[in-house]
Write a protein that holds these residues in place. Sequence first.
Motif, PDB file in Angstrom:
ATOM      1  N   ARG A  65     -10.116   3.566   1.328  1.00  0.00           N
ATOM      2  CA  ARG A  65      -9.132   2.629   0.790  1.00  0.00           C
ATOM      3  C   ARG A  65      -9.728   1.717  -0.290  1.00  0.00           C
ATOM      4  O   ARG A  65      -9.015   1.160  -1.096  1.00  0.00           O
ATOM      5  N   ALA A  72       2.974   7.435  -3.019  1.00  0.00           N
ATOM      6  CA  ALA A  72       1.565   7.158  -3.277  1.00  0.00           C
ATOM      7  C   ALA A  72       1.168   6.069  -2.300  1.00  0.00           C
ATOM      8  O   ALA A  72       1.904   5.093  -2.117  1.00  0.00           O
ATOM      9  N   VAL A  73       0.020   6.241  -1.651  1.00  0.00           N
ATOM     10  CA  VAL A  73      -0.426   5.270  -0.654  1.00  0.00           C
ATOM     11  C   VAL A  73      -1.916   4.996  -0.824  1.00  0.00           C
ATOM     12  O   VAL A  73      -2.646   5.842  -1.340  1.00  0.00           O
ATOM     13  N   GLY A  74      -2.340   3.821  -0.403  1.00  0.00           N
ATOM     14  CA  GLY A  74      -3.773   3.549  -0.424  1.00  0.00           C
ATOM     15  C   GLY A  74      -4.097   2.208  -1.043  1.00  0.00           C
ATOM     16  O   GLY A  74      -3.375   1.227  -0.833  1.00  0.00           O
ATOM     17  N   ASN A  75      -5.184   2.175  -1.825  1.00  0.00           N
ATOM     18  CA  ASN A  75      -5.683   0.920  -2.388  1.00  0.00           C
ATOM     19  C   ASN A  75      -4.575   0.112  -3.070  1.00  0.00           C
ATOM     20  O   ASN A  75      -3.902   0.612  -3.978  1.00  0.00           O
ATOM     21  N   GLU A  90       0.814  -1.224   0.000  1.00  0.00           N
ATOM     22  CA  GLU A  90       0.000   0.000   0.000  1.00  0.00           C
ATOM     23  C   GLU A  90       0.844   1.271   0.000  1.00  0.00           C
ATOM     24  O   GLU A  90       0.308   2.363   0.198  1.00  0.00           O
ATOM     25  N   CYS A 124      -8.362  10.038  -6.689  1.00  0.00           N
ATOM     26  CA  CYS A 124      -6.952  10.388  -6.483  1.00  0.00           C
ATOM     27  C   CYS A 124      -6.927  11.637  -5.631  1.00  0.00           C
ATOM     28  O   CYS A 124      -7.407  12.689  -6.069  1.00  0.00           O
ATOM     29  N   MET A 147      -0.317   8.350 -13.126  1.00  0.00           N
ATOM     30  CA  MET A 147      -1.562   7.691 -12.723  1.00  0.00           C
ATOM     31  C   MET A 147      -2.454   7.427 -13.935  1.00  0.00           C
ATOM     32  O   MET A 147      -3.061   6.364 -14.068  1.00  0.00           O
ATOM     33  N   ILE A 188      -6.486   6.442  -3.871  1.00  0.00           N
ATOM     34  CA  ILE A 188      -5.040   6.502  -3.705  1.00  0.00           C
ATOM     35  C   ILE A 188      -4.712   7.943  -3.313  1.00  0.00           C
ATOM     36  O   ILE A 188      -5.379   8.875  -3.775  1.00  0.00           O
ATOM     37  N   GLU A 189      -3.713   8.105  -2.446  1.00  0.00           N
ATOM     38  CA  GLU A 189      -3.352   9.449  -2.008  1.00  0.00           C
ATOM     39  C   GLU A 189      -1.904   9.723  -2.392  1.00  0.00           C
ATOM     40  O   GLU A 189      -1.031   8.881  -2.183  1.00  0.00           O
ATOM     41  N   LEU A 237      -4.530  -0.049  -6.910  1.00  0.00           N
ATOM     42  CA  LEU A 237      -4.157   1.218  -7.539  1.00  0.00           C
ATOM     43  C   LEU A 237      -2.655   1.439  -7.389  1.00  0.00           C
ATOM     44  O   LEU A 237      -1.971   1.850  -8.333  1.00  0.00           O
ATOM     45  N   VAL A 238      -2.137   1.140  -6.193  1.00  0.00           N
ATOM     46  CA  VAL A 238      -0.707   1.292  -5.949  1.00  0.00           C
ATOM     47  C   VAL A 238       0.088   0.366  -6.883  1.00  0.00           C
ATOM     48  O   VAL A 238       1.079   0.780  -7.495  1.00  0.00           O
TER      49      VAL A 238
END
Length: 390
Positions: free
Chosen positions: A231, A254-257, A98, A206, A112, A235-236, A260-261
């Motif tokens: 989540r 980049a962090v999160g799902n 993540e 995003c 992205m 994505i952040e 997506l990561v």
Amino acid sequence: MGLVFKKSRRISELPPYLFVEIDRKKRDALARGVDLIDLGVGDPDIPTPAKVVEKLIEAASKPINHRYPFSAGLMEFRQAVANWYERRFRVRLDPAKEVLSLIGSKEGIANMAVAFVDPGDLVVVPSPCYPVYPVGTSFNGGKNYFLPLTIENRFLPDLDAIPAEVARQARMLWINYPNNPTAAVADGEFFARVVEFALRYNVIVCHDAAYTEIAFDGYRPMSFLEVAGAREVGIEFHSLSKTFNMTGWRIGMAVGNPELVSGLAQVKSNVDSGAFQAVQEAAIEALGRGDEIVEPTRKVFQERRDILVSGLRAVGLECETPRATFYVWVRVPQGLTSAEFAAKLLDEAGVITTPGNGFGEPGEGYIRFTLCVDKERLKEVAERIQRLKL
Ligand SMILES: *Cc1c(COP(=O)(O)O)cnc(C)c1O
């Protein structure tokens, strides 16, 4: 005989660069020896903390760091990001799945769309905005659907105003709080509405969180990931650039799902080889120290904000007191356009600002000031504007 080179459509169809005129005037003024005060670029003038620089020097001398880095980032760096997110936002992240290192968040933001946008796909983008979101879409053949940020909606996009037909086609939605250029902030209620929208229409969210650490009066902005369901949809993008005065270092995350990561990581492993490991080691140092080194920066910007805002109000200009970011979003006086007012400030006061419409047409009627010069100079900005007949 020279060859004839044809630029790709993605380059030749870029919207006209709105700052050409300002850039020309700036060069002319500098050539005439004018003492310009540059409140145009959003790039902190405060140096990177010494502890971080020392760490880079030490890490740069280690031969192991001279080789290709691993594109997703050192595990130690990703762990440091996860630790920081947990400390700062109470968000738990799995560093292996993540968290991804970026060569500055701009790189990840632009990539992205490479990972998730096909030609013809629709991306919902607020306007005015950081220009990399819509450019990412168009470089990859997608279409931008712009949502105006206005004073009436507190510079938060009105998701209910998106026609259902558009929402159904949308692949991705960009949001950015604390916001550049408007300095607006968002709360958990807004983020919850974003999650609901994303779940209903199957849209990737995003969130660009570059400014969460530059906030004043004790206010601590949220991470989008703090909100239930975030989540699942999002994505952040975050960065050490603004937080630790490290814009030149090119390190972000980049962090999160996890899907997506990993999609973004797949693009990156094909086009770059990651951030210099010594820079990642220095970034670990910065994240570990966190507030200890951010707090002095907040104090500096808060004091500058108070000086500039009260100076601008004293000369009759309208603006909100920003709760975060190092920008002030200022209403243009009646009868002038953003470009005209920015040109007047440059020509007659030697002050460089950015016309609001440069960030998208709904920014017309505003100009953006940065707080990236020292307080004496900001006092002088107000004095110089005072001498103009507005
Ligand atoms: C500065 C900025 C970034 C990019 O910063 P990096 O240096 O590429 O990490 C991203 N988003 C916004 C809104 C910014 O202002």
